[in-house]
Design a protein around this motif. Structure first.
Motif, PDB file in Angstrom:
ATOM      1  N   VAL A  44      34.309 -31.617 -18.454  1.00  0.00           N
ATOM      2  CA  VAL A  44      34.652 -31.066 -17.227  1.00  0.00           C
ATOM      3  C   VAL A  44      35.803 -29.909 -17.128  1.00  0.00           C
ATOM      4  O   VAL A  44      35.467 -28.775 -16.901  1.00  0.00           O
ATOM      5  N   LEU A  45      36.944 -30.336 -17.413  1.00  0.00           N
ATOM      6  CA  LEU A  45      38.007 -29.729 -17.314  1.00  0.00           C
ATOM      7  C   LEU A  45      38.074 -28.403 -18.264  1.00  0.00           C
ATOM      8  O   LEU A  45      38.082 -27.434 -17.994  1.00  0.00           O
ATOM      9  N   VAL A  46      37.703 -28.647 -19.516  1.00  0.00           N
ATOM     10  CA  VAL A  46      37.871 -27.857 -20.824  1.00  0.00           C
ATOM     11  C   VAL A  46      36.838 -26.662 -20.657  1.00  0.00           C
ATOM     12  O   VAL A  46      37.127 -25.736 -20.542  1.00  0.00           O
ATOM     13  N   PRO A  47      35.541 -27.071 -20.302  1.00  0.00           N
ATOM     14  CA  PRO A  47      34.459 -25.916 -20.017  1.00  0.00           C
ATOM     15  C   PRO A  47      34.715 -25.081 -18.826  1.00  0.00           C
ATOM     16  O   PRO A  47      34.533 -24.009 -18.910  1.00  0.00           O
ATOM     17  N   THR A  48      35.399 -25.559 -17.717  1.00  0.00           N
ATOM     18  CA  THR A  48      35.727 -25.055 -16.727  1.00  0.00           C
ATOM     19  C   THR A  48      36.701 -23.930 -16.853  1.00  0.00           C
ATOM     20  O   THR A  48      36.689 -22.872 -16.806  1.00  0.00           O
ATOM     21  N   VAL A  49      37.947 -24.278 -17.598  1.00  0.00           N
ATOM     22  CA  VAL A  49      39.088 -23.548 -17.923  1.00  0.00           C
ATOM     23  C   VAL A  49      38.467 -22.311 -18.858  1.00  0.00           C
ATOM     24  O   VAL A  49      38.884 -21.327 -18.660  1.00  0.00           O
ATOM     25  N   HIS A  50      37.768 -22.659 -19.769  1.00  0.00           N
ATOM     26  CA  HIS A  50      36.992 -21.734 -20.859  1.00  0.00           C
ATOM     27  C   HIS A  50      36.183 -20.647 -20.077  1.00  0.00           C
ATOM     28  O   HIS A  50      36.424 -19.481 -20.142  1.00  0.00           O
ATOM     29  N   HIS A  51      35.047 -21.132 -19.182  1.00  0.00           N
ATOM     30  CA  HIS A  51      34.547 -20.409 -18.508  1.00  0.00           C
ATOM     31  C   HIS A  51      35.163 -19.334 -17.540  1.00  0.00           C
ATOM     32  O   HIS A  51      34.697 -18.447 -17.254  1.00  0.00           O
ATOM     33  N   MET A  52      36.343 -19.754 -16.979  1.00  0.00           N
ATOM     34  CA  MET A  52      37.118 -19.021 -16.020  1.00  0.00           C
ATOM     35  C   MET A  52      37.845 -17.965 -16.728  1.00  0.00           C
ATOM     36  O   MET A  52      37.741 -16.841 -16.541  1.00  0.00           O
ATOM     37  N   LYS A  53      38.178 -18.133 -18.132  1.00  0.00           N
ATOM     38  CA  LYS A  53      38.692 -17.095 -18.916  1.00  0.00           C
ATOM     39  C   LYS A  53      37.742 -15.998 -19.288  1.00  0.00           C
ATOM     40  O   LYS A  53      37.894 -15.124 -19.327  1.00  0.00           O
ATOM     41  N   ARG A  54      36.552 -16.593 -19.737  1.00  0.00           N
ATOM     42  CA  ARG A  54      35.118 -15.714 -19.999  1.00  0.00           C
ATOM     43  C   ARG A  54      35.131 -14.698 -18.825  1.00  0.00           C
ATOM     44  O   ARG A  54      34.485 -13.705 -18.971  1.00  0.00           O
ATOM     45  N   LYS A  55      35.195 -15.419 -17.784  1.00  0.00           N
ATOM     46  CA  LYS A  55      34.954 -14.495 -16.444  1.00  0.00           C
ATOM     47  C   LYS A  55      36.074 -13.659 -16.042  1.00  0.00           C
ATOM     48  O   LYS A  55      35.845 -13.053 -14.986  1.00  0.00           O
ATOM     49  N   ARG A  56      37.036 -13.644 -16.866  1.00  0.00           N
ATOM     50  CA  ARG A  56      38.195 -12.859 -16.828  1.00  0.00           C
ATOM     51  C   ARG A  56      38.878 -13.107 -15.342  1.00  0.00           C
ATOM     52  O   ARG A  56      39.634 -12.476 -14.786  1.00  0.00           O
ATOM     53  N   ARG A  57      38.862 -14.603 -15.006  1.00  0.00           N
ATOM     54  CA  ARG A  57      39.698 -15.024 -14.151  1.00  0.00           C
ATOM     55  C   ARG A  57      40.486 -16.293 -14.657  1.00  0.00           C
ATOM     56  O   ARG A  57      40.314 -17.320 -14.217  1.00  0.00           O
ATOM     57  N   PRO A  58      41.179 -16.042 -15.549  1.00  0.00           N
ATOM     58  CA  PRO A  58      41.838 -17.086 -16.252  1.00  0.00           C
ATOM     59  C   PRO A  58      42.779 -18.006 -15.215  1.00  0.00           C
ATOM     60  O   PRO A  58      43.348 -17.532 -14.339  1.00  0.00           O
ATOM     61  N   PHE A  59      42.681 -19.311 -15.785  1.00  0.00           N
ATOM     62  CA  PHE A  59      43.175 -20.295 -14.646  1.00  0.00           C
ATOM     63  C   PHE A  59      44.568 -20.877 -15.031  1.00  0.00           C
ATOM     64  O   PHE A  59      44.443 -21.467 -16.188  1.00  0.00           O
TER      65      PHE A  59
END
Length: 430
Positions: A254-269
Motif C-alpha cells: 500500500v504505502l510504498v507503491p503509492t509513494v513511488h507512483h506519486m513520484k512517477r506522476k511528478r507529484r512527489p509526496f
C-alpha cells in the motif's frame, strides 16, 4: 527554532503540545488555535489570530516572525497550496504540496491512482452528475454500496448504503441537493467492503517511509457503529487488528507503491500519508487516503510517542528520515474519547461553558485535547461539533479506556455527549 502549527482542532492541540516539548522549540505559534492551545502558555505555545485558510496571511506571519518550521494540520490549507506558498517564500514547511494533496482532495484522483499503482482497493465508478449516477444504480443489481463526494467534506461526505434506495438518496443529497457544497460536483459509487477498519499512518520524506503503530478510529456517531458518519468519535492505539506481519504487508503493498507512483506522476509526496484500511478476508484494502495526521488518531499516537517530534518533522522536510534512529514509543496503549456537542454531526448549539476540565487534567496519565473550544469572557466554551478529545494511557487497552472515561465523567456542559464503547472492538481481535 520558532514553530508554526496551522489549524484549530484536537490534532493541532496535540501537535503543539508535543512539538513544544522539544528542547529545540523556542515558541510554538498556533494559527488560529483554540482554548486548549491557549492553556499551554507555560510550554511556550501562543495562539495567532489567523484563519487556517488565509494562505497569504500565514506566509506573511511566518516571514515576519522568522518561523523555522510550519506544520500544517488540516487538509483544507494543504489542498489550497499553503506548503507551496511557504516554500516559494523561502520557508520550511511540513506537509504535501497542492498537487500531492489531491490524494485527499479528490476521491476520483485517489481511486484512479490506487488502480494504476495496483494497490488493493474496492471497485468503483466515478460520475460528473446525479443523473449518470442514478442511471447506473437503476441498471445494476440491488447490493450494498458506498457513495462518496469527490471533494473535501470534513469527513462527512461518505454515505454507507445497505441497498439501492439508500444509495439513490445519497446521490441526491451529494450531487443533487449539494449538501456538501462543491465537494459534490463529482462523486464516486464504490463496492462496499466488509471487515474491520484500521488506520495506518506514515511519515515520509518521499524516499523513506516511517510507518507509525496502527490505530483504529470510530466514525459512526452511535455506539456499536450506528448512526451517521462523523469526523471521528474516538480512537485507540495500537490496535491488535493488525499484526506486525500485516503491518509490513500494508507497507509493502500500500504505502510504498503509492509513494513511488506519486513520484512517477511528478507529484512527489512528503508529509503524513494516512491509509484508511478495511481488513477484509482477502487482506487489507484501501478505503481512502488522507494527507495529514488523523483527528482523533493523532491524539493517542502523540500521547505514546517518546521521540522528539520536532526532530522527526525537521528531518522529513530535509529528506533525511533514513538517518534517524527508530522512533521510541511508550509501550502502554492510549485511548481517545471525543466529547461532542448535542446534535453533532448535524446542527448544534454552541457557547455553553465547559466545567470540570481541571479535575479531568488532574487524573494521572490523562490529557484533554481541545478541538471545538474557545475562551470567551474567561470561560472555556464549546464552539464546534467535536469539542474535546479526552485521551489516557493505561497498562492495557481496557485500562486506558477506563481512565479516559473517568476523565470524561469529570467534564460537563449543556448537551455534552460521547460514545461509550471506544476501543471495545479491540477485545474481539485479541
Amino acid at each position: 527554532m520558532k514553530v508554526l502549527v496551522v489549524g484549530n482542532g484536537g490534532r493541532e492541540h496535540a501537535l503543539a503540545w508535543k512539538l513544544a516539548q522539544s528542547p529545540r522549540a523556542d515558541t510554538v505559534f498556533v494559527a488560529p488555535g483554540n482554548a486548549g492551545t491557549l492553556g499551554e502558555a507555560e510550554l511556550g505555545v501562543k495562539n495567532v489570530d489567523i484563519p487556517s485558510d488565509d494562505v497569504a496571511g500565514l506566509v506573511r506571519f511566518a516571514k515576519e516572525n522568522e518561523i523555522g518550521l510550519t506544520v500544517v494540520g488540516p487538509e483544507a490549507p494543504l489542498v489550497l497550496g499553503l506548503v507551496d506558498a511557504l516554500q516559494e517564500a523561502g520557508l520550511r514547511a511540513f506537509g504535501p504540496s497542492k498537487q500531492a494533496a489531491e490524494l485527499e482532495g479528490s476521491k476520483v484522483f485517489c481511486k484512479d491512482l490506487l488502480r494504476h499503482a495496483d494497490v488493493p482497493s474496492g471497485d468503483y465508478k466515478a460520475f460528473k452528475d446525479a443523473q449518470g449516477a442514478l442511471s447506473y444504480l437503476n441498471d445494476r443489481e440491488d447490493v450494498p454500496l458506498v457513495v462518496k463526494a469527490d471533494g473535501l467534506a470534513a469527513g462527512k461526505g461518505v454515505v454507507v448504503c445497505d441497498n439501492r434506495a439508500e444509495a439513490i438518496d445519497a446521490v441526491e443529497r451529494i450531487a443533487g441537493r449539494r449538501e456538501f457544497g462543491d465537494a459534490g460536483a463529482r462523486l464516486i459509487i464504490e463496492e462496499r467492503l466488509h471487515g474491520h477498519e484500521a488506520s495506518v499512518l506514515a511519515i515520509t520524506d518521499g524516499r523513506t517511509i516511517l510507518t507509525l503503530p496502527p490505530a483504529q478510529d470510530h466514525k459512526p456517531a452511535g455506539d456499536g457503529d450506528t448512526g451517521p458518519n462523523t469526523g471521528g468519535m474516538g480512537a485507540y492505539c495500537p490496535t491488535p487488528l493488525l499484526s506486525e506481519e500485516q503491518l509490513a504487508m500494508v507497507e509493502e503493498t500500500v504505502l510504498v507503491p503509492t509513494v513511488h507512483h506519486m513520484k512517477r506522476k511528478r507529484r512527489p509526496f512528503q508529509g503524513v500519508l494516512y491509509a484508511g484500511l478495511m481488513i477484509t478476508k482477502q487482506g487489507p484494502k484501501v478505503l481512502e487516503y488522507n494527507v495529514r495526521l488523523g483527528d482523533p488518531e493523532c491524539q493517542p499516537l502523540l500521547m505514546r510517542l517518546k521521540t522528539d517530534l520536532l526532530e522527526v518533522l525537521d528531518a522529513a522536510v530535509d529528506k533525511r528520515l533514513e538517518s534517524l534512529p527508530p522512533l521510541e514509543w511508550d509501550p502502554r496503549p492510549a485511548v481517545c474519547v471525543v466529547m461532542a456537542s448535542e446534535g453533532y454531526p448535524g446542527a448544534y448549539e454552541k457557547g455553553f461553558p465547559i466545567r470540570g476540565l481541571d479535575d479531568a487534567a488532574a487524573l494521572p496519565d490523562v490529557k484533554v485535547f481541545h478541538a471545538g473550544t474557545n475562551m470567551i469572557n474567561g470561560s472555556v466554551v464549546n464552539v464546534g461539533g467535536r469539542v474535546l478529545g479526552v485521551t489516557a494511557l493505561g497498562d492495557t487497552i481496557s485500562g486506558a479506556k477506563l481512565q479516559a472515561y473517568k476523565a470524561v465523567k469529570c467534564i460537563r456542559w449543556q448537551g455534552a455527549w460521547c460514545r461509550k464503547d471506544i476501543s471495545d472492538k479491540a477485545m474481539t481481535y485479541q
